[in-house]
Design an enzyme around this catalytic site. Structure first.
Site, PDB file in Angstrom:
ATOM      1  N   PRO A 152       0.838  -1.214   0.000  1.00  0.00           N
ATOM      2  CA  PRO A 152       0.000   0.000   0.000  1.00  0.00           C
ATOM      3  C   PRO A 152       0.868   1.258   0.000  1.00  0.00           C
ATOM      4  CG  PRO A 152      -0.213  -1.191   2.095  1.00  0.00           C
ATOM      5  CD  PRO A 152       0.667  -2.021   1.227  1.00  0.00           C
ATOM      6  N   PHE A 205       1.040   5.489   1.028  1.00  0.00           N
ATOM      7  CA  PHE A 205       0.825   6.114   2.338  1.00  0.00           C
ATOM      8  C   PHE A 205      -0.460   6.921   2.394  1.00  0.00           C
ATOM      9  CE2 PHE A 205       4.748   4.973   4.279  1.00  0.00           C
ATOM     10  CZ  PHE A 205       5.618   4.783   3.222  1.00  0.00           C
ATOM     11  N   ARG A 206      -0.700   7.694   1.307  1.00  0.00           N
ATOM     12  CA  ARG A 206      -1.737   8.732   1.446  1.00  0.00           C
ATOM     13  C   ARG A 206      -2.981   8.506   0.594  1.00  0.00           C
ATOM     14  NH1 ARG A 206       3.263  10.721   1.921  1.00  0.00           N
ATOM     15  NH2 ARG A 206       3.731  11.840   3.843  1.00  0.00           N
ATOM     16  N   ASN A 208      11.026   5.151  -1.906  1.00  0.00           N
ATOM     17  CA  ASN A 208      10.543   3.864  -1.400  1.00  0.00           C
ATOM     18  C   ASN A 208      11.634   3.132  -0.621  1.00  0.00           C
ATOM     19  OD1 ASN A 208       8.218   4.551  -2.701  1.00  0.00           O
ATOM     20  ND2 ASN A 208       8.592   3.240  -4.482  1.00  0.00           N
ATOM     21  N   ASP A 237      11.297  -0.236  -0.119  1.00  0.00           N
ATOM     22  CA  ASP A 237      11.040  -1.670  -0.374  1.00  0.00           C
ATOM     23  C   ASP A 237      12.150  -2.346  -1.186  1.00  0.00           C
ATOM     24  OD1 ASP A 237       8.459  -0.465  -2.612  1.00  0.00           O
ATOM     25  OD2 ASP A 237      10.575  -0.802  -3.052  1.00  0.00           O
ATOM     26  N   HIS A 289      15.060   7.941   1.135  1.00  0.00           N
ATOM     27  CA  HIS A 289      14.591   7.668   2.497  1.00  0.00           C
ATOM     28  C   HIS A 289      15.205   6.391   3.037  1.00  0.00           C
ATOM     29  CE1 HIS A 289      10.917  10.372   1.477  1.00  0.00           C
ATOM     30  NE2 HIS A 289      12.045  11.040   1.610  1.00  0.00           N
ATOM     31  N   CYS A 340      20.439  -5.141  19.939  1.00  0.00           N
ATOM     32  CA  CYS A 340      21.843  -5.235  19.542  1.00  0.00           C
ATOM     33  C   CYS A 340      22.537  -6.379  20.288  1.00  0.00           C
ATOM     34  CB  CYS A 340      22.514  -3.910  19.897  1.00  0.00           C
ATOM     35  SG  CYS A 340      24.282  -3.894  19.645  1.00  0.00           S
TER      36      CYS A 340
HETATM   37  N1  APR Z   1      -0.457   4.469 -10.501  1.00  0.00           N
HETATM   38  C1  APR Z   1      -0.235   5.811 -10.458  1.00  0.00           C
HETATM   39  N2  APR Z   1      -0.246   6.535  -9.310  1.00  0.00           N
HETATM   40  C2  APR Z   1      -0.494   5.869  -8.162  1.00  0.00           C
HETATM   41  C3  APR Z   1      -0.735   4.477  -8.120  1.00  0.00           C
HETATM   42  C4  APR Z   1      -0.717   3.779  -9.363  1.00  0.00           C
HETATM   43  N3  APR Z   1      -0.931   2.460  -9.431  1.00  0.00           N
HETATM   44  N4  APR Z   1      -0.975   4.117  -6.824  1.00  0.00           N
HETATM   45  C5  APR Z   1      -0.861   5.249  -6.081  1.00  0.00           C
HETATM   46  N5  APR Z   1      -0.574   6.300  -6.879  1.00  0.00           N
HETATM   47  C6  APR Z   1      -0.298   7.693  -6.504  1.00  0.00           C
HETATM   48  C7  APR Z   1      -1.237   8.273  -5.467  1.00  0.00           C
HETATM   49  O1  APR Z   1      -2.336   8.909  -6.111  1.00  0.00           O
HETATM   50  C8  APR Z   1      -0.334   9.306  -4.778  1.00  0.00           C
HETATM   51  O2  APR Z   1      -0.322  10.545  -5.484  1.00  0.00           O
HETATM   52  O3  APR Z   1       0.987   7.663  -5.892  1.00  0.00           O
HETATM   53  C9  APR Z   1       1.065   8.686  -4.896  1.00  0.00           C
HETATM   54  C10 APR Z   1       1.542   8.067  -3.600  1.00  0.00           C
HETATM   55  O4  APR Z   1       1.728   9.108  -2.679  1.00  0.00           O
HETATM   56  P1  APR Z   1       2.125   8.758  -1.169  1.00  0.00           P
HETATM   57  O5  APR Z   1       1.240   7.671  -0.669  1.00  0.00           O
HETATM   58  O6  APR Z   1       2.176  10.078  -0.423  1.00  0.00           O
HETATM   59  O7  APR Z   1       3.585   8.149  -1.275  1.00  0.00           O
HETATM   60  P2  APR Z   1       4.949   8.962  -1.425  1.00  0.00           P
HETATM   61  O8  APR Z   1       4.754  10.184  -2.270  1.00  0.00           O
HETATM   62  O9  APR Z   1       5.979   7.992  -1.853  1.00  0.00           O
HETATM   63  O10 APR Z   1       5.252   9.403   0.117  1.00  0.00           O
HETATM   64  C11 APR Z   1       6.460  10.089   0.330  1.00  0.00           C
HETATM   65  O11 APR Z   1       6.077  10.060   2.713  1.00  0.00           O
HETATM   66  O12 APR Z   1       5.480   8.889   4.555  1.00  0.00           O
HETATM   67  C12 APR Z   1       6.542   9.361   3.880  1.00  0.00           C
HETATM   68  O13 APR Z   1       8.684   8.478   3.876  1.00  0.00           O
HETATM   69  C13 APR Z   1       7.381   8.212   3.418  1.00  0.00           C
HETATM   70  O14 APR Z   1       8.584   7.965   1.354  1.00  0.00           O
HETATM   71  C14 APR Z   1       7.316   8.301   1.908  1.00  0.00           C
HETATM   72  C15 APR Z   1       7.003   9.760   1.678  1.00  0.00           C
HETATM   73 ZN    ZN Z   2      24.555  -1.675  20.369  1.00  0.00          ZN
END
Ligand code: APR
Ligand code: ZN
Length: 276
Positions: free
Chosen positions: A45, A47-48, A119, A121, A138, A170
């Protein structure tokens, strides 16, 4: 006088224009800025996204706020929520998506300047993109270390603890161990800043699967002087505000499948995804 890229323009502001630009040989140093959206089709999944995003699903962990799971001070006192979450997407359980394979194909064709990813992952590495071509802004789960004495703990040991729902301690001083991912309040890896100068050398920038909400990563796409493309479910950042921005709203895998077809790369993409 900055070298104007006046001749470097898309023939049309759509994927066909982007394909023509790449096919014409004008794009030799392509820079990628990617986020959690490119791993959603792998089953991780983001994040937002409403409903499916991690921050939406974290309500059940009764955190002070969803982002607390990535806050250092909270982690030091309450590490369990992070490790419960980490179990969901620790490397080894997921495969790269078509988007990861497309970026690998750019590398194979000698067109990839750098892939900046938010990411953790490590799917970019799993897709065979060399570390030298990836900037993990990150951090990642690739390494972990003790917060007290700094001793590294191998990923396999961390994984074992997580499988037993134990918080890794540790083996040198008993201190709390944390994977080298960047928590809110921590600085980004040096490699990120060293490689950020790539933005001046790129001749094509592609932003994929990110909400561009987190700095300093989100400022990078604003700093490129070359044509830019956004492949995302929604419009984000300042993408689309420049006369030669191309914005393609929709699923990133679908958009890149279409771009590969326009470039005549469908077979090559299938081959690299099949590990040929
Ligand atoms: N195709 C295109 N766009 C997608 C898809 C998909 N299959 N799935 C999700 N998205 C889009 C969403 O609409 C959103 O705009 O990808 C974006 C994901 O945004 P976030 O969930 O905010 O992820 P990200 O931008 O990587 O977050 C940045 O926030 O929580 C911190 O450190 C964490 O690296 C992360 C950072
Ligand atoms: Zn230690």
């Amino acid at each position: 006088q900055k070298k104007l890229h006046k001749h470097k323009r898309f023939s049309s502001l759509d994927l066909k224009g982007v394909a023509d630009y790449i096919a014409s040989g004008k794009a030799k140093r392509i820079i990628l800025f990617v986020g959690a959206g490119i791993s959603c089709n792998a089953g991780i999944p983001d994040f937002r996204s409403p409903e499916t995003g991690l921050y939406h699903n974290l309500q059940r962990l009764d955190l002070p706020c969803p982002e607390a799971v990535f806050e250092l001070e909270f982690f030091k006192t309450t590490p369990k929520p992070f490790y419960e979450l980490a179990k969901q997407f620790f490397p080894g359980k997921f495969e790269p998506t078509l988007t990861h394979w497309f970026i690998r194909l750019l590398f194979d064709k000698g067109l990839l300047l750098r892939c900046f990813t938010q990411n953790i992952d490590t799917l970019e590495r799993l897709a065979g993109i060399p570390e030298s071509k990836i900037a993990e802004a990150h951090g990642s789960f690739a390494t972990s270390r003790c917060l007290e004495c700094g001793k590294q703990m191998e990923t396999a040991r961390v994984q074992e603890c997580m499988q037993r729902d134990e918080v890794p301690a540790c083996d040198h001083c008993g201190g709390l161990v944390k994977p080298d991912i960047v928590f809110f309040g921590e600085g980004l890896p040096a490699a990120f800043f060293e490689r950020a100068t790539d933005v001046c050398r790129a001749d094509l920038a592609i932003v994929v699967g990110t909400s561009l909400q987190v700095q300093p990563f989100a400022s990078l796409p604003r700093r490129v002087q070359c044509p830019r493309v956004l492949l995302n479910h929604e419009r984000v950042g300042d993408m689309g505000t420049r006369a030669d921005d191309v914005v393609v709203l929709g699923d990133c895998d679908a958009s890149l499948r279409e771009l590969a077809a326009l470039l005549g790369w469908t077979a090559a993409l299938a081959a690299v995804a099949a590990g040929d």
